[in-house]
Design a protein around this motif. Structure first.
Motif, mmCIF file in Angstrom:
data_model
loop_
_atom_site.group_PDB
_atom_site.id
_atom_site.type_symbol
_atom_site.label_atom_id
_atom_site.label_comp_id
_atom_site.label_asym_id
_atom_site.label_seq_id
_atom_site.Cartn_x
_atom_site.Cartn_y
_atom_site.Cartn_z
ATOM 1 N N THR A 99 1.075 -1.002 -0.390
ATOM 2 C CA THR A 99 -0.281 0.178 0.173
ATOM 3 C C THR A 99 0.349 1.197 0.039
ATOM 4 O OG1 THR A 99 -0.298 -0.097 2.537
ATOM 5 C CG2 THR A 99 -1.592 -0.891 1.202
ATOM 6 N N GLY A 100 2.146 1.375 0.234
ATOM 7 C CA GLY A 100 3.053 2.151 0.238
ATOM 8 C C GLY A 100 2.219 3.230 2.072
ATOM 9 N N ALA A 101 2.030 2.042 2.360
ATOM 10 C CA ALA A 101 1.755 3.042 3.874
ATOM 11 C C ALA A 101 2.916 4.158 4.689
ATOM 12 C CB ALA A 101 0.718 2.033 4.969
ATOM 13 N N THR A 102 1.905 4.891 5.839
ATOM 14 C CA THR A 102 2.963 5.261 6.534
ATOM 15 C C THR A 102 3.337 4.476 7.880
ATOM 16 O OG1 THR A 102 1.394 7.128 7.558
ATOM 17 C CG2 THR A 102 2.326 7.194 5.496
ATOM 18 N N VAL A 103 4.711 4.571 8.697
ATOM 19 C CA VAL A 103 4.211 4.179 9.741
ATOM 20 C C VAL A 103 3.248 4.443 10.668
ATOM 21 C CG1 VAL A 103 5.603 3.972 12.055
ATOM 22 C CG2 VAL A 103 6.587 3.924 9.734
ATOM 23 N N ILE B 167 10.386 3.037 0.629
ATOM 24 C CA ILE B 167 8.764 2.740 0.567
ATOM 25 C C ILE B 167 8.885 4.065 2.152
ATOM 26 C CG2 ILE B 167 6.530 2.645 1.434
ATOM 27 C CD1 ILE B 167 7.085 0.385 -0.141
ATOM 28 N N LEU B 168 9.666 3.303 2.772
ATOM 29 C CA LEU B 168 10.024 4.624 4.593
ATOM 30 C C LEU B 168 10.574 5.424 4.213
ATOM 31 C CD1 LEU B 168 9.460 1.584 7.363
ATOM 32 C CD2 LEU B 168 7.499 2.466 5.993
ATOM 33 N N GLU B 169 11.567 5.572 3.420
ATOM 34 C CA GLU B 169 12.280 6.912 3.078
ATOM 35 C C GLU B 169 12.270 7.969 2.546
ATOM 36 O OE1 GLU B 169 16.668 5.224 1.290
ATOM 37 O OE2 GLU B 169 16.770 4.416 3.517
ATOM 38 N N VAL B 170 10.804 7.052 1.322
ATOM 39 C CA VAL B 170 10.553 8.287 0.484
ATOM 40 C C VAL B 170 9.459 8.949 1.139
ATOM 41 C CG1 VAL B 170 8.701 8.120 -1.694
ATOM 42 C CG2 VAL B 170 10.706 6.862 -1.853
ATOM 43 N N ASN B 171 8.389 8.322 2.141
ATOM 44 C CA ASN B 171 7.518 8.711 3.165
ATOM 45 C C ASN B 171 9.086 9.625 4.175
ATOM 46 O OD1 ASN B 171 5.491 7.319 2.301
ATOM 47 N ND2 ASN B 171 5.720 5.331 3.671
ATOM 48 N N LYS B 172 9.350 9.744 4.060
ATOM 49 C CA LYS B 172 10.016 10.455 6.107
ATOM 50 C C LYS B 172 10.570 11.672 5.098
ATOM 51 C CE LYS B 172 13.981 10.634 9.049
ATOM 52 N NZ LYS B 172 15.329 9.919 9.251
ATOM 53 N N ALA B 173 10.696 11.622 2.694
ATOM 54 C CA ALA B 173 11.311 12.497 2.514
ATOM 55 C C ALA B 173 9.909 13.826 2.192
ATOM 56 C CB ALA B 173 12.220 12.296 1.125
ATOM 57 N N GLN B 174 8.524 12.761 2.159
ATOM 58 C CA GLN B 174 7.738 13.563 1.819
ATOM 59 C C GLN B 174 6.769 14.321 3.099
ATOM 60 O OE1 GLN B 174 5.299 11.307 0.030
ATOM 61 N NE2 GLN B 174 6.782 11.354 -2.023
ATOM 62 N N ARG B 175 7.601 13.519 4.413
ATOM 63 C CA ARG B 175 6.293 14.209 5.527
ATOM 64 C C ARG B 175 6.517 15.820 5.831
ATOM 65 N NH1 ARG B 175 9.946 12.088 10.714
ATOM 66 N NH2 ARG B 175 11.960 13.400 10.372
ATOM 67 N N HIS B 176 7.152 16.154 5.582
ATOM 68 C CA HIS B 176 6.672 17.510 5.408
ATOM 69 C C HIS B 176 6.051 18.454 4.681
ATOM 70 C CE1 HIS B 176 9.907 17.779 2.378
ATOM 71 N NE2 HIS B 176 9.505 19.079 1.651
ATOM 72 N N ILE B 177 6.206 17.871 3.487
ATOM 73 C CA ILE B 177 4.694 18.242 2.594
ATOM 74 C C ILE B 177 3.574 18.280 2.608
ATOM 75 C CG2 ILE B 177 3.423 18.306 -0.097
ATOM 76 C CD1 ILE B 177 6.755 17.732 -0.897
ATOM 77 N N ARG B 178 3.472 16.608 3.678
ATOM 78 C CA ARG B 178 2.172 16.213 4.184
ATOM 79 C C ARG B 178 1.890 16.901 4.684
ATOM 80 N NH1 ARG B 178 3.891 10.394 3.931
ATOM 81 N NH2 ARG B 178 3.564 9.825 1.767
ATOM 82 N N GLY B 179 2.650 16.978 6.422
ATOM 83 C CA GLY B 179 2.180 18.134 7.224
ATOM 84 C C GLY B 179 1.482 19.511 6.995
#
Length: 82
Positions: free
Chosen positions: A19-23, A59-71
């Motif tokens: 799913t590409g889910a976040t933690v 996948i988790l590295e991609v999610n980590k790189a995008q978290r500031h955008i999601r926030g």
């Protein structure tokens, strides 16, 4: 007990891979804490299934790189009243 932790780590890894889910999303889906998910996919999964660990780590590295955008988007929705 150990087998349950290892089995959960594999299930979490497969779920994140599919799913590409976040933690946070995986923790909510499996009704465990974010700390548990992180420990399972970063420590236990490495020992149980190194190949799956490598894919999940990407996948988790991609999610980590995008978290500031999601926030930022979440804050925007909050103040726009969406």
């Amino acid at each position: 007990m150990r087998e349950l932790s290892e089995a959960r780590a594999v299930c979490l890894g497969e779920y994140i891979l599919e799913t590409g889910a976040t933690v946070r999303a995986a923790a909510k889906k499996f009704h465990v804490s974010k700390s548990t998910v992180h420990k399972d996919v970063s420590e236990r999964l490495r020992k149980v299934d190194p190949q799956l660990y490598g894919q999940v780590r990407t996948i988790l590295e991609v999610n980590k790189a995008q978290r500031h955008i999601r926030g930022g988007l979440a804050t925007r929705r909050k103040y726009k009243g969406i």
